[in-house]
Write a protein that holds these residues in place. Structure first.
Motif, PDB file in Angstrom:
ATOM      1  N   ALA A 169       0.830  -1.222   0.000  1.00  0.00           N
ATOM      2  CA  ALA A 169       0.000   0.000   0.000  1.00  0.00           C
ATOM      3  C   ALA A 169       0.858   1.264   0.000  1.00  0.00           C
ATOM      4  CB  ALA A 169      -0.910  -0.018   1.210  1.00  0.00           C
ATOM      5  N   LEU A 170       2.090   1.182   0.535  1.00  0.00           N
ATOM      6  CA  LEU A 170       2.979   2.347   0.583  1.00  0.00           C
ATOM      7  C   LEU A 170       3.715   2.583  -0.723  1.00  0.00           C
ATOM      8  CD1 LEU A 170       4.487   1.768   4.136  1.00  0.00           C
ATOM      9  CD2 LEU A 170       2.624   3.309   3.482  1.00  0.00           C
ATOM     10  N   LEU A 171       3.778   1.649  -1.591  1.00  0.00           N
ATOM     11  CA  LEU A 171       4.543   1.768  -2.835  1.00  0.00           C
ATOM     12  C   LEU A 171       3.641   2.338  -3.937  1.00  0.00           C
ATOM     13  CD1 LEU A 171       6.514  -1.600  -2.717  1.00  0.00           C
ATOM     14  CD2 LEU A 171       7.296   0.686  -2.093  1.00  0.00           C
ATOM     15  N   ARG A 172       3.445   3.715  -3.938  1.00  0.00           N
ATOM     16  CA  ARG A 172       2.638   4.354  -4.990  1.00  0.00           C
ATOM     17  C   ARG A 172       3.569   4.814  -6.100  1.00  0.00           C
ATOM     18  NH1 ARG A 172      -2.368   4.906  -3.042  1.00  0.00           N
ATOM     19  NH2 ARG A 172      -2.621   4.783  -0.781  1.00  0.00           N
ATOM     20  N   PRO A 173       3.102   5.105  -7.343  1.00  0.00           N
ATOM     21  CA  PRO A 173       3.970   5.485  -8.485  1.00  0.00           C
ATOM     22  C   PRO A 173       4.737   6.793  -8.235  1.00  0.00           C
ATOM     23  CG  PRO A 173       1.844   4.717  -9.260  1.00  0.00           C
ATOM     24  CD  PRO A 173       1.715   4.811  -7.775  1.00  0.00           C
ATOM     25  N   ARG A 174       4.118   7.821  -7.622  1.00  0.00           N
ATOM     26  CA  ARG A 174       4.828   9.088  -7.440  1.00  0.00           C
ATOM     27  C   ARG A 174       5.960   8.928  -6.454  1.00  0.00           C
ATOM     28  NH1 ARG A 174       4.281  13.033  -3.835  1.00  0.00           N
ATOM     29  NH2 ARG A 174       2.420  12.063  -2.949  1.00  0.00           N
ATOM     30  N   ILE A 175       5.717   8.195  -5.410  1.00  0.00           N
ATOM     31  CA  ILE A 175       6.772   7.974  -4.409  1.00  0.00           C
ATOM     32  C   ILE A 175       7.926   7.220  -5.045  1.00  0.00           C
ATOM     33  CG2 ILE A 175       7.276   6.845  -2.216  1.00  0.00           C
ATOM     34  CD1 ILE A 175       4.382   7.343  -1.419  1.00  0.00           C
ATOM     35  N   LEU A 176       7.587   6.274  -5.865  1.00  0.00           N
ATOM     36  CA  LEU A 176       8.639   5.501  -6.526  1.00  0.00           C
ATOM     37  C   LEU A 176       9.424   6.377  -7.489  1.00  0.00           C
ATOM     38  CD1 LEU A 176       6.809   2.094  -7.242  1.00  0.00           C
ATOM     39  CD2 LEU A 176       8.518   2.591  -5.505  1.00  0.00           C
ATOM     40  N   ALA A 177       8.729   7.331  -8.188  1.00  0.00           N
ATOM     41  CA  ALA A 177       9.441   8.204  -9.160  1.00  0.00           C
ATOM     42  C   ALA A 177      10.385   9.143  -8.425  1.00  0.00           C
ATOM     43  CB  ALA A 177       8.426   8.977  -9.979  1.00  0.00           C
ATOM     44  N   ASP A 178       9.929   9.748  -7.320  1.00  0.00           N
ATOM     45  CA  ASP A 178      10.816  10.640  -6.548  1.00  0.00           C
ATOM     46  C   ASP A 178      12.029   9.853  -5.999  1.00  0.00           C
ATOM     47  OD1 ASP A 178       9.053  12.639  -7.056  1.00  0.00           O
ATOM     48  OD2 ASP A 178       7.982  12.466  -5.122  1.00  0.00           O
ATOM     49  N   LEU A 179      11.770   8.686  -5.502  1.00  0.00           N
ATOM     50  CA  LEU A 179      12.884   7.888  -4.970  1.00  0.00           C
ATOM     51  C   LEU A 179      13.862   7.524  -6.067  1.00  0.00           C
ATOM     52  CD1 LEU A 179      14.154   6.382  -2.625  1.00  0.00           C
ATOM     53  CD2 LEU A 179      12.680   4.411  -3.118  1.00  0.00           C
ATOM     54  N   SER A 180      13.339   7.272  -7.270  1.00  0.00           N
ATOM     55  CA  SER A 180      14.207   6.912  -8.378  1.00  0.00           C
ATOM     56  C   SER A 180      15.044   8.099  -8.824  1.00  0.00           C
ATOM     57  CB  SER A 180      13.374   6.377  -9.546  1.00  0.00           C
ATOM     58  OG  SER A 180      14.180   6.102 -10.658  1.00  0.00           O
ATOM     59  N   ARG A 181      14.446   9.321  -8.830  1.00  0.00           N
ATOM     60  CA  ARG A 181      15.198  10.501  -9.252  1.00  0.00           C
ATOM     61  C   ARG A 181      16.312  10.806  -8.245  1.00  0.00           C
ATOM     62  NH1 ARG A 181      11.143  13.195  -9.974  1.00  0.00           N
ATOM     63  NH2 ARG A 181      11.025  14.232  -7.940  1.00  0.00           N
ATOM     64  N   ARG A 182      16.013  10.758  -6.953  1.00  0.00           N
ATOM     65  CA  ARG A 182      17.046  11.029  -5.945  1.00  0.00           C
ATOM     66  C   ARG A 182      18.199  10.013  -6.066  1.00  0.00           C
ATOM     67  NH1 ARG A 182      12.488  11.845  -2.601  1.00  0.00           N
ATOM     68  NH2 ARG A 182      12.774   9.784  -1.694  1.00  0.00           N
ATOM     69  N   LEU A 183      17.841   8.824  -6.303  1.00  0.00           N
ATOM     70  CA  LEU A 183      18.898   7.806  -6.443  1.00  0.00           C
ATOM     71  C   LEU A 183      19.742   8.047  -7.683  1.00  0.00           C
ATOM     72  CD1 LEU A 183      16.943   4.554  -5.419  1.00  0.00           C
ATOM     73  CD2 LEU A 183      18.640   5.825  -4.078  1.00  0.00           C
ATOM     74  N   GLN A 184      19.111   8.566  -8.778  1.00  0.00           N
ATOM     75  CA  GLN A 184      19.878   8.849  -9.989  1.00  0.00           C
ATOM     76  C   GLN A 184      20.830  10.015  -9.773  1.00  0.00           C
ATOM     77  OE1 GLN A 184      16.999   9.464 -13.112  1.00  0.00           O
ATOM     78  NE2 GLN A 184      16.558   7.236 -13.343  1.00  0.00           N
ATOM     79  N   ASP A 185      20.354  11.078  -9.064  1.00  0.00           N
ATOM     80  CA  ASP A 185      21.243  12.211  -8.795  1.00  0.00           C
ATOM     81  C   ASP A 185      22.436  11.771  -7.943  1.00  0.00           C
ATOM     82  OD1 ASP A 185      19.494  13.753 -10.217  1.00  0.00           O
ATOM     83  OD2 ASP A 185      18.403  14.502  -8.449  1.00  0.00           O
ATOM     84  N   ARG A 186      22.161  10.947  -6.929  1.00  0.00           N
ATOM     85  CA  ARG A 186      23.253  10.474  -6.075  1.00  0.00           C
ATOM     86  C   ARG A 186      24.230   9.601  -6.865  1.00  0.00           C
ATOM     87  NH1 ARG A 186      21.148   7.411  -1.004  1.00  0.00           N
ATOM     88  NH2 ARG A 186      19.996   9.413  -0.881  1.00  0.00           N
ATOM     89  N   LEU A 187      23.686   8.860  -7.769  1.00  0.00           N
ATOM     90  CA  LEU A 187      24.546   7.993  -8.568  1.00  0.00           C
ATOM     91  C   LEU A 187      25.403   8.812  -9.534  1.00  0.00           C
ATOM     92  CD1 LEU A 187      25.339   5.123  -9.402  1.00  0.00           C
ATOM     93  CD2 LEU A 187      23.422   5.104 -11.004  1.00  0.00           C
ATOM     94  N   ALA A 188      24.831   9.881 -10.114  1.00  0.00           N
ATOM     95  CA  ALA A 188      25.613  10.715 -11.043  1.00  0.00           C
ATOM     96  C   ALA A 188      26.734  11.422 -10.306  1.00  0.00           C
ATOM     97  CB  ALA A 188      24.691  11.722 -11.722  1.00  0.00           C
TER      98      ALA A 188
END
Length: 522
Positions: free
Chosen positions: A359-378
């Motif tokens: 129930a906690l895994l919604r699409p917007r939350i997943l997109a924000d988490l994915s973007r933060r992880l991409q910035d940290r990875l770059a």
């Protein structure tokens, strides 16, 4: 007859009697005594006995009133039938003479014999007591007679009936090799020869050209006490007592007793009985062995029966196989029935934990988490690129320095490696040649074995068997191996090596000359 034959007078005396010198008188007495007693036999008791180093024998013959001096010169002393012993009553044969040096008369003894059985028995008892006191008759020193001797030594006369009786009895009971030592069994030489024979058998070496006997038999037939006297001599008794080989004494008949009987390890009443004591009866041994074999077979059979009964009893005590698996099978059925319900419960519990997290895994939350992880990875990638560039620069510098230092070593290493490679290639070529040779040899052996097996298959196959005169009989299409099956078949076919032959059944004949319900096929 005058006492003095030719007196020689000297100065005349005042009387009528002539005068003589001492030597003249002694010579006259000597002539008279030797002339009157040229050969006499005297019976008396032996008194003092003297044996000086010269070898002569000096002894006295006496009775209740007088004593007679006796001499046996060295040559004659060794031939006397009975050596003189103090207290022995003897009969002496010889001649009387005088000894002028001591003014006495004496007897020159040429033969000496015991006076009678009483004297012999007295001397025998005396000698027996003396030897017994030395321990020669002690039962503790007697040796056991071997049960089955390999070789038997016999000390006896080779020309008498005794040796024939012994050999005949040995052949009847259990034939054994016999060594005969011929001796005189009576007379003056008996004792010396018997003692020498006993010691001679004991002197034979073990494993020598002449086998050493395992038992000795000293044998002689019956006779008087004088005839058997040689076996009462001290030399014979000591030789029998010293014998390391067990000795059986068989001297005389059952009622005769000699001193060798007491010194021997076993006394036999007769020579024939000595042969019976020396060996067992062969047929009795065979019968005993057969009895032992039968008892052994019976014991083994009884032991097998008892073990079989014990095994059957233990088998009946064991539970049946069905009873052993019933309880585990029931537990398996119970667990199998509970397995489906347990799986359903486990799935429901896992689903209850998964639904709140999903129930906690919604699409917007997943997109924000994915973007933060991409910035940290770059950001980490840029930092890593800079670090990697610096490390690469330092590595290039170190590589250049090492390259300069390793040019010479590399050349030497390459040269050595080339030599090793050449040597390895040569070894590899040799091993490859050996492998090819071994493979070819193995293929040849396997091919020969395959050919042999193929020849055996061909030889044992049905085709070759049919060529040897056999045939295959088929009834109704099946191979027939018995007469009953052939009689029941409706059609027969016989296969030979060059073809098959079909046999049609004959029509059945009836009773009374007609065709029967069931007839022969031939």
């Amino acid at each position: 007859m005058a006492l003095f034959e030719d007196p020689i007078p000297h100065e005349p005396s005042s009387g009528n009697q002539p005068e003589f010198t001492v030597s003249e008188l002694s010579g006259a007495v000597k002539r008279v005594i030797e002339g009157e007693f040229g050969l006499v036999r005297v019976r008396g008791e032996v008194g003092r006995v003297s044996r000086p180093s010269s070898g002569h024998l000096y002894f006295d013959l006496k009775d209740g009133q007088a004593v007679l001096a006796a001499i046996a010169w060295k040559g004659q002393a060794t031939r006397l039938r009975q050596p003189p012993e103090e207290g022995l009553e003897v009969v002496a044969t010889g001649r009387l003479t005088t000894f002028p040096g001591q003014s006495k008369y004496q007897m020159i003894v040429e033969d000496l014999a015991l006076a009678g059985a009483g004297a012999l028995m007295a001397m025998l008892e005396k000698r027996k007591a003396q030897l017994q006191a030395e321990g020669l008759f002690d039962p503790a020193r007697k040796k056991p007679i071997p049960y089955l001797p390999r070789v038997i030594g016999v000390v006896t006369s080779p020309s008498g009936a005794v040796i024939r009786d012994i050999l005949h009895r040995l052949r009847d009971r259990f034939p054994r090799p016999v060594l005969i030592w011929p001796v005189a069994v009576q007379g003056a030489n008996c004792a010396a020869e018997v003692a020498a024979a006993i010691r001679g058998f004991n002197a034979l070496p073990e494993g020598g050209p002449i086998p050493r006997p395992d038992v000795l038999i000293v044998a002689r037939g019956g006779g008087s006490i004088e005839d058997l006297w040689g076996f009462n001599e001290e030399a014979v008794v000591r030789a029998a007592a010293e014998s390391r080989i067990p000795l059986i004494s068989a001297v005389g008949h059952e009622t005769d007793t000699t001193l060798i009987d007491f010194a021997a390890d076993l006394r036999a009443p007769t020579p024939t009985a000595a042969a019976e004591l020396a060996v067992p009866v062969r047929l009795d041994l065979v019968a005993t062995l057969d009895g032992f074999s039968a008892r052994q077979s019976q014991a083994l059979a009884a032991a097998m029966r008892r073990r079989d009964e014990r095994l059957r009893d233990l088998t009946r005590a064991l539970p049946r196989p069905e009873a052993l698996v019933q309880a585990p099978a029931q537990r398996l059925d119970l667990v199998s029935g509970r397995l489906a319900q347990a799986l359903a419960t486990r799935i429901a519990r896992a689903r209850g934990r998964f639904d709140p997290a999903a129930a906690l895994l919604r699409p917007r939350i997943l997109a924000d988490l994915s973007r933060r992880l991409q910035d940290r990875l770059a950001e980490r990638g840029r930092s890593l690129d800079a670090t990697q560039d610096r490390r690469a620069e330092r590595a290039r510098d170190r590589l250049a320095a090492l390259s300069a230092r390793l040019d010479g070593g590399l050349a030497r290493l390459v040269t050595g490696a080339a030599r090793d490679v050449a040597r390895a290639r040569a070894d590899l070529a040799a091993l490859d040649a050996r492998r090819e040779a071994a493979q070819a040899s193995r293929l040849a052996r396997l091919s020969d074995r395959l050919d042999a097996l193929d020849r055996m298959r061909t030889t044992l196959g049905p085709t070759e068997t049919l060529k040897r005169g056999f045939a295959i009989v088929r009834g109704d299409g099946h191979v027939v191996t018995g007469k009953g099956a052939a009689e029941r078949a409706t059609a027969l076919e016989i296969e030979f090596h060059d073809g098959r032959l079909s046999l049609a059944p004959k029509p059945p004949r009836r009773k009374g000359g007609g065709e029967a319900a069931q007839g022969s096929l031939f």
